[in-house]
Design a protein around this motif. Sequence first.
Motif, PDB file in Angstrom:
ATOM      1  N   VAL A 144       1.974 -11.545   5.936  1.00 41.42           N
ATOM      2  CA  VAL A 144       0.541 -12.339   6.222  1.00 41.42           C
ATOM      3  C   VAL A 144      -0.525 -11.357   6.077  1.00 41.42           C
ATOM      4  CG1 VAL A 144       1.566 -14.547   7.559  1.00 41.42           C
ATOM      5  CG2 VAL A 144       0.766 -12.266   8.591  1.00 41.42           C
ATOM      6  N   ASP A 145      -0.256  -9.982   6.280  1.00 43.90           N
ATOM      7  CA  ASP A 145      -1.364  -9.147   6.295  1.00 43.90           C
ATOM      8  C   ASP A 145      -2.007  -8.787   4.954  1.00 43.90           C
ATOM      9  OD1 ASP A 145      -2.210  -6.489   8.435  1.00 43.90           O
ATOM     10  OD2 ASP A 145      -2.470  -6.253   6.399  1.00 43.90           O
ATOM     11  N   VAL A 146      -3.218  -9.126   4.776  1.00 46.87           N
ATOM     12  CA  VAL A 146      -3.881  -9.100   3.445  1.00 46.87           C
ATOM     13  C   VAL A 146      -4.183  -7.499   3.101  1.00 46.87           C
ATOM     14  CG1 VAL A 146      -5.871  -9.429   2.370  1.00 46.87           C
ATOM     15  CG2 VAL A 146      -5.026 -11.290   3.709  1.00 46.87           C
ATOM     16  N   SER A 147      -4.338  -6.783   3.802  1.00 42.45           N
ATOM     17  CA  SER A 147      -4.572  -5.347   3.414  1.00 42.45           C
ATOM     18  C   SER A 147      -3.093  -4.700   2.750  1.00 42.45           C
ATOM     19  CB  SER A 147      -4.733  -4.355   4.593  1.00 42.45           C
ATOM     20  OG  SER A 147      -6.178  -4.768   5.169  1.00 42.45           O
ATOM     21  N   TYR A 148      -1.926  -5.267   3.504  1.00 42.82           N
ATOM     22  CA  TYR A 148      -0.922  -4.755   3.021  1.00 42.82           C
ATOM     23  C   TYR A 148      -0.450  -5.377   1.735  1.00 42.82           C
ATOM     24  CZ  TYR A 148       4.079  -3.955   2.108  1.00 42.82           C
ATOM     25  OH  TYR A 148       5.427  -3.893   1.164  1.00 42.82           O
ATOM     26  N   GLN A 149      -0.783  -6.696   1.547  1.00 39.66           N
ATOM     27  CA  GLN A 149      -0.626  -7.406   0.303  1.00 39.66           C
ATOM     28  C   GLN A 149      -1.422  -6.915  -0.825  1.00 39.66           C
ATOM     29  OE1 GLN A 149       1.345 -10.272  -0.006  1.00 39.66           O
ATOM     30  NE2 GLN A 149       1.891 -10.169   1.939  1.00 39.66           N
ATOM     31  N   TYR A 150      -2.733  -6.404  -0.722  1.00 38.78           N
ATOM     32  CA  TYR A 150      -3.450  -5.709  -1.555  1.00 38.78           C
ATOM     33  C   TYR A 150      -2.928  -4.392  -1.846  1.00 38.78           C
ATOM     34  CZ  TYR A 150      -7.704  -8.808  -1.193  1.00 38.78           C
ATOM     35  OH  TYR A 150      -8.379 -10.171  -1.198  1.00 38.78           O
ATOM     36  N   LEU A 151      -2.177  -3.527  -0.941  1.00 43.50           N
ATOM     37  CA  LEU A 151      -1.652  -2.652  -1.147  1.00 43.50           C
ATOM     38  C   LEU A 151      -0.512  -2.681  -2.251  1.00 43.50           C
ATOM     39  CD1 LEU A 151      -1.395  -0.328   2.000  1.00 43.50           C
ATOM     40  CD2 LEU A 151      -2.887   0.023  -0.023  1.00 43.50           C
ATOM     41  N   THR A 152       0.244  -3.698  -2.331  1.00 45.99           N
ATOM     42  CA  THR A 152       1.309  -3.869  -3.252  1.00 45.99           C
ATOM     43  C   THR A 152       0.715  -4.111  -4.823  1.00 45.99           C
ATOM     44  OG1 THR A 152       1.112  -6.509  -2.870  1.00 45.99           O
ATOM     45  CG2 THR A 152       2.803  -5.143  -1.326  1.00 45.99           C
ATOM     46  N   PHE A 153      -0.363  -4.693  -4.711  1.00 46.67           N
ATOM     47  CA  PHE A 153      -1.145  -4.770  -6.186  1.00 46.67           C
ATOM     48  C   PHE A 153      -1.509  -3.342  -6.753  1.00 46.67           C
ATOM     49  CE2 PHE A 153      -1.559  -9.136  -4.743  1.00 46.67           C
ATOM     50  CZ  PHE A 153      -1.172  -9.913  -5.979  1.00 46.67           C
ATOM     51  N   GLY A 190      -2.215  -8.836  10.050  1.00 48.38           N
ATOM     52  CA  GLY A 190      -0.739  -9.502  10.361  1.00 48.38           C
ATOM     53  C   GLY A 190      -0.510  -8.471  11.757  1.00 48.38           C
ATOM     54  N   GLY A 191      -1.239  -7.725  12.286  1.00 44.39           N
ATOM     55  CA  GLY A 191      -0.940  -6.971  13.461  1.00 44.39           C
ATOM     56  C   GLY A 191      -1.067  -7.888  14.902  1.00 44.39           C
ATOM     57  N   GLY A 192      -0.632  -7.011  15.973  1.00 48.96           N
ATOM     58  CA  GLY A 192      -0.930  -7.708  17.313  1.00 48.96           C
ATOM     59  C   GLY A 192      -2.173  -7.775  17.603  1.00 48.96           C
ATOM     60  N   ALA A 193      -2.409  -8.554  18.687  1.00 47.72           N
ATOM     61  CA  ALA A 193      -4.024  -8.858  19.007  1.00 47.72           C
ATOM     62  C   ALA A 193      -4.346  -7.683  19.908  1.00 47.72           C
ATOM     63  CB  ALA A 193      -3.830 -10.154  20.044  1.00 47.72           C
TER      64      ALA A 193
END
Length: 407
Positions: free
Chosen positions: A333-342, A316-319
């Motif tokens: 939308v950042d999957v790495s952050y989403q996984y951290l929430t789990f 979900g970071g900048g280009a």
Amino acid sequence: MAEDAAKEVENLKVDGEVADVVNPWEVTTSSATGVDYDKLVERFGSSKIDDELIARIEKVTGKPVHHLVRRGIFFSHRDMHTILTLYEQKKPFYLYTGRGPSSTSLHLGHLIPFIFTKWLQETFNVPLVIQLTDDEKFLWKDLSIDEAYRLARENAKDIIALGFDVNKTFIFSDLEYMGQSRAFYRTVCRVQKCVTFNQVKGIFGFGDSDCIGKISFPAIQAAPSFSSSFPEIFNKKADIPCLIPCAIDQDPYFRMTRDVAPRIGGKKPALLHSMFFPALQGAQTKMSASDPNSSIFLTDTNNQIKNKINKYAFSGGGATVEEHKEKGGNCDVDVSYQYLTFFMEDDAKLAEIKKTYTSGELLTGYLKKELIGILQPLVAAHRERRQKITEEEVTQFMTPRKLIYDY
């Protein structure tokens, strides 16, 4: 095909927009942030897990709720207040969850309901039944009946490796238990008699070309919701309620079950629903056991985990670094952050990561490194525990028997 028809059934319009498709065989969304869970709660008619319910769980159990509840990953329920009242009154209930064994190894997403179920079992000290729907996978997938049963036993090893107590937990394969238990089959038959073909078509979208095994299968997933299915565990008592932690795509089965319950003299099961675990490529793609790069599998090596996250985890970071520092990252939308929430248990650290990533101070590379550092030891420890589990242990968990509870 059932999948196509189910899409037509669930692909409803909500507020003039095409809704997300959510059913037991398919989950798709057109939104980069994933399924709209608020609309799903409204559509399915469940209740949101709110601050009042969380406070009550903590008051009744005397301990903080699991971080999966606190962070809204388990976000919806049916009748959880009823379960808490039973617990306060020292009246019995049990837990029921399951797994459809379609691959040798589970991926991280499969772990979520089991991690939470283990917390529930330890918190409330109640029996747990785990259904392995190898019959379902035989009916829906291109698998032989022997292979479906073999996968059930393999998946049981992953479940046992999470540390469930053999004295409190019964794991069963439908293909095996249906032949062992008259009580289970009788419960299935009672459910089958109460549901018409029209009803299952409406709920699950079955079509004229679907085999009759698929049409009757929902009754088999419904049956463990009733204590009459487990006479060894519940001393033939048919009125002990159950609580089902599961992903929300399984809810159609249990809406049907709750409708049938009073007509067969059973208790309506209570439910706790979880959000979906996103694929590495982002919320719009589906994790698939046939695509090894769509998720982290519990058989992955440290190197595979590192490479998959660095190469495939949607950012979900900048280009560019400049754009990222200027505009910040998008945690939604950042999957790495989403996984951290789990998987990151430290609330303060997670909040700090969200703040600094959103502001652009923290770069995507750091976020991925943080996730790799959590997942590598978690998966390695699981792999090690699983390797030690013997066929004899699996058989012990899967043998119908009395557990340590008296009824």
